[in-house]
Design a protein around this motif. Sequence first.
Motif, PDB file in Angstrom:
ATOM      1  N   SER A  70      17.210  29.892  46.232  1.00  0.00           N
ATOM      2  CA  SER A  70      17.383  30.978  45.262  1.00  0.00           C
ATOM      3  C   SER A  70      18.846  31.397  45.185  1.00  0.00           C
ATOM      4  O   SER A  70      19.655  31.054  46.051  1.00  0.00           O
ATOM      5  N   ASN A  71      19.164  32.129  44.135  1.00  0.00           N
ATOM      6  CA  ASN A  71      20.492  32.727  43.999  1.00  0.00           C
ATOM      7  C   ASN A  71      20.351  34.077  43.321  1.00  0.00           C
ATOM      8  O   ASN A  71      19.611  34.221  42.346  1.00  0.00           O
ATOM      9  N   VAL A  72      21.040  35.078  43.864  1.00  0.00           N
ATOM     10  CA  VAL A  72      20.991  36.441  43.338  1.00  0.00           C
ATOM     11  C   VAL A  72      22.246  36.672  42.500  1.00  0.00           C
ATOM     12  O   VAL A  72      23.365  36.521  42.988  1.00  0.00           O
ATOM     13  N   PHE A  81      28.865  39.003  40.118  1.00  0.00           N
ATOM     14  CA  PHE A  81      29.028  38.156  41.297  1.00  0.00           C
ATOM     15  C   PHE A  81      27.677  37.579  41.674  1.00  0.00           C
ATOM     16  O   PHE A  81      26.624  38.058  41.231  1.00  0.00           O
ATOM     17  N   PHE A  82      27.693  36.523  42.475  1.00  0.00           N
ATOM     18  CA  PHE A  82      26.428  35.932  42.905  1.00  0.00           C
ATOM     19  C   PHE A  82      26.392  35.742  44.410  1.00  0.00           C
ATOM     20  O   PHE A  82      27.410  35.640  45.072  1.00  0.00           O
ATOM     21  N   GLY A  83      25.175  35.712  44.923  1.00  0.00           N
ATOM     22  CA  GLY A  83      24.927  35.528  46.334  1.00  0.00           C
ATOM     23  C   GLY A  83      23.942  36.588  46.840  1.00  0.00           C
ATOM     24  O   GLY A  83      23.849  37.656  46.240  1.00  0.00           O
ATOM     25  N   PRO A  84      23.192  36.269  47.873  1.00  0.00           N
ATOM     26  CA  PRO A  84      23.250  35.002  48.605  1.00  0.00           C
ATOM     27  C   PRO A  84      22.634  33.843  47.826  1.00  0.00           C
ATOM     28  O   PRO A  84      21.575  33.995  47.214  1.00  0.00           O
ATOM     29  N   GLY A 112      28.025  38.186  29.172  1.00  0.00           N
ATOM     30  CA  GLY A 112      29.335  38.412  28.591  1.00  0.00           C
ATOM     31  C   GLY A 112      30.323  39.081  29.521  1.00  0.00           C
ATOM     32  O   GLY A 112      31.249  39.764  29.068  1.00  0.00           O
ATOM     33  N   VAL A 113      30.147  38.898  30.823  1.00  0.00           N
ATOM     34  CA  VAL A 113      31.101  39.482  31.782  1.00  0.00           C
ATOM     35  C   VAL A 113      32.432  38.749  31.672  1.00  0.00           C
ATOM     36  O   VAL A 113      32.478  37.563  31.358  1.00  0.00           O
ATOM     37  N   ARG A 114      33.524  39.453  31.936  1.00  0.00           N
ATOM     38  CA  ARG A 114      34.841  38.834  31.778  1.00  0.00           C
ATOM     39  C   ARG A 114      35.449  38.383  33.098  1.00  0.00           C
ATOM     40  O   ARG A 114      36.477  37.708  33.109  1.00  0.00           O
ATOM     41  N   HIS A 115      34.816  38.753  34.217  1.00  0.00           N
ATOM     42  CA  HIS A 115      35.364  38.432  35.531  1.00  0.00           C
ATOM     43  C   HIS A 115      34.193  38.246  36.489  1.00  0.00           C
ATOM     44  O   HIS A 115      33.267  39.058  36.506  1.00  0.00           O
ATOM     45  N   THR A 116      34.184  37.175  37.265  1.00  0.00           N
ATOM     46  CA  THR A 116      33.094  36.940  38.212  1.00  0.00           C
ATOM     47  C   THR A 116      33.659  36.506  39.562  1.00  0.00           C
ATOM     48  O   THR A 116      34.812  36.064  39.666  1.00  0.00           O
ATOM     49  N   GLY A 117      32.840  36.647  40.601  1.00  0.00           N
ATOM     50  CA  GLY A 117      33.311  36.300  41.928  1.00  0.00           C
ATOM     51  C   GLY A 117      32.185  35.999  42.889  1.00  0.00           C
ATOM     52  O   GLY A 117      30.995  36.098  42.551  1.00  0.00           O
ATOM     53  N   LEU A 118      32.560  35.641  44.099  1.00  0.00           N
ATOM     54  CA  LEU A 118      31.601  35.344  45.162  1.00  0.00           C
ATOM     55  C   LEU A 118      32.293  35.502  46.503  1.00  0.00           C
ATOM     56  O   LEU A 118      33.524  35.531  46.601  1.00  0.00           O
ATOM     57  N   PHE A 119      31.483  35.600  47.550  1.00  0.00           N
ATOM     58  CA  PHE A 119      31.945  35.696  48.936  1.00  0.00           C
ATOM     59  C   PHE A 119      31.403  34.472  49.664  1.00  0.00           C
ATOM     60  O   PHE A 119      30.203  34.180  49.595  1.00  0.00           O
ATOM     61  N   THR A 120      32.273  33.722  50.332  1.00  0.00           N
ATOM     62  CA  THR A 120      31.786  32.553  51.060  1.00  0.00           C
ATOM     63  C   THR A 120      32.558  32.371  52.358  1.00  0.00           C
ATOM     64  O   THR A 120      33.481  33.121  52.673  1.00  0.00           O
ATOM     65  N   ARG A 309      43.298  44.397  44.359  1.00  0.00           N
ATOM     66  CA  ARG A 309      44.715  44.659  44.173  1.00  0.00           C
ATOM     67  C   ARG A 309      45.198  45.660  45.210  1.00  0.00           C
ATOM     68  O   ARG A 309      44.405  46.454  45.748  1.00  0.00           O
ATOM     69  N   ALA A 310      46.491  45.671  45.451  1.00  0.00           N
ATOM     70  CA  ALA A 310      47.061  46.566  46.459  1.00  0.00           C
ATOM     71  C   ALA A 310      46.844  48.032  46.131  1.00  0.00           C
ATOM     72  O   ALA A 310      46.744  48.864  47.036  1.00  0.00           O
ATOM     73  N   ASP A 311      46.759  48.367  44.845  1.00  0.00           N
ATOM     74  CA  ASP A 311      46.622  49.773  44.457  1.00  0.00           C
ATOM     75  C   ASP A 311      45.176  50.217  44.308  1.00  0.00           C
ATOM     76  O   ASP A 311      44.912  51.346  43.897  1.00  0.00           O
ATOM     77  N   ALA A 312      44.220  49.342  44.629  1.00  0.00           N
ATOM     78  CA  ALA A 312      42.797  49.665  44.495  1.00  0.00           C
ATOM     79  C   ALA A 312      42.234  50.133  45.841  1.00  0.00           C
ATOM     80  O   ALA A 312      42.396  49.448  46.852  1.00  0.00           O
ATOM     81  N   TYR A 313      41.576  51.272  45.828  1.00  0.00           N
ATOM     82  CA  TYR A 313      40.930  51.805  47.036  1.00  0.00           C
ATOM     83  C   TYR A 313      39.421  51.632  46.867  1.00  0.00           C
ATOM     84  O   TYR A 313      38.705  52.540  46.473  1.00  0.00           O
ATOM     85  N   VAL A 314      38.983  50.405  47.146  1.00  0.00           N
ATOM     86  CA  VAL A 314      37.609  49.982  46.890  1.00  0.00           C
ATOM     87  C   VAL A 314      37.023  49.352  48.138  1.00  0.00           C
ATOM     88  O   VAL A 314      37.699  48.620  48.853  1.00  0.00           O
ATOM     89  N   ILE A 315      35.731  49.621  48.387  1.00  0.00           N
ATOM     90  CA  ILE A 315      34.963  48.994  49.459  1.00  0.00           C
ATOM     91  C   ILE A 315      33.883  48.149  48.800  1.00  0.00           C
ATOM     92  O   ILE A 315      33.102  48.644  47.989  1.00  0.00           O
ATOM     93  N   ASP A 316      33.827  46.864  49.133  1.00  0.00           N
ATOM     94  CA  ASP A 316      32.733  45.982  48.707  1.00  0.00           C
ATOM     95  C   ASP A 316      32.919  44.636  49.388  1.00  0.00           C
ATOM     96  O   ASP A 316      33.932  44.402  50.043  1.00  0.00           O
ATOM     97  N   ASP A 317      31.928  43.726  49.237  1.00  0.00           N
ATOM     98  CA  ASP A 317      32.129  42.416  49.874  1.00  0.00           C
ATOM     99  C   ASP A 317      31.398  41.271  49.172  1.00  0.00           C
ATOM    100  O   ASP A 317      31.504  40.128  49.620  1.00  0.00           O
ATOM    101  N   TRP A 318      30.650  41.510  48.119  1.00  0.00           N
ATOM    102  CA  TRP A 318      30.045  40.467  47.264  1.00  0.00           C
ATOM    103  C   TRP A 318      29.098  39.519  48.008  1.00  0.00           C
ATOM    104  O   TRP A 318      28.879  38.393  47.573  1.00  0.00           O
ATOM    105  N   ARG A 319      28.489  39.966  49.106  1.00  0.00           N
ATOM    106  CA  ARG A 319      27.511  39.104  49.776  1.00  0.00           C
ATOM    107  C   ARG A 319      26.205  39.092  49.002  1.00  0.00           C
ATOM    108  O   ARG A 319      25.837  40.100  48.389  1.00  0.00           O
TER     109      ARG A 319
END
Length: 319
Positions: A70-72, A81-84, A112-120, A309-319
């Motif tokens: 499966s993929n989320v 983003f996708f995963g696990p 129609g998302v403009r930016h996507t990512g993943l954690f591996t 980015r250096a100026d972003a104060y964000v917590i996340d991890d895309w798992r």
Amino acid sequence: MSANRPIKIGHLKKSELEEAGRIVRLAFGTFLGLPNPLDFMGDRDLMTPRWHSTHVNVLAARDGDRLIGSNVVTRWGSFGFFGPLTVLPEYWDRGVAQQLLEATMAVFGKWGVRHTGLFTFPQSAKHVALYQKFGYWPRYLTAIMTHSPVAESASQAKRGDAPAVLSALTRSQREVAIGACQRLTHKIDRGLDLSGEIRAVLARKAGDVVLTYTRGVLNGFAVCLNGPGSEGGEKTCYVKFGAARGGVPERFDRLLEACEAFAASRGAVLEAGVNLAREDAYRRMRARGYRVAMLGVAMQHPHANGFNRADAYVIDDWR
């Protein structure tokens, strides 16, 4: 897998959730070399809460009627983003993950998302190479960090410093707060929207959303998952996403303090991820006693900063 029976990709059924969760544990536990692979993640559930969320699409791979992977796929407004992404070990290296990824790219295209990512895993050449086939590029590491704030709980309780949480607000107040969260993230990255995550945690009562204010203005918020059947489980307060308004770095400190107080109130260890491109955010977490438990690499498409980015104060991890 029968040579004459192709693998089919579809949507995960509710009746398959338990088996999908088992495959997640078995696949990651096997890759990581755990003595008992099914012990991976303990009582935490990465599948069921997401399957029930309206901003998430869970894909399934089947060999005949048998679920084999499966993929989320998750949408946070303009970012996805996708995963696990997991496949039964006996089906590894047979192209199943690639088929799931092809379907995942179709979901992103429909959204129609403009930016996507993943954690591996940064140490796995195979994983990195697979995702590069789909246009993803490895960038900065993401640190999964832990902190045990139990020591602060007694003094905070005496002072009556319980953090503000979304669940304590009236329905109309909640909508105002969710709108403020949306505006905050939009300023960090155009179209970034955590409304789906926020509504999901309230609907399932699987934690809460911590809020920080100065004179009535929202300075930060964090989606904190904890409790039976949640992504954090009973012993961990997992910060799925958190963000503080830029311009004044101390706002991030206040958000961390609120998350720590929330975790302490539940007797849980705090777990929060931060991408190392957000250098000051990472340094501030280390200064508060957070320790790196695991490192992953953020891969992004297109090959751009996004909100890492250096100026972003964000917590996340895309798992």
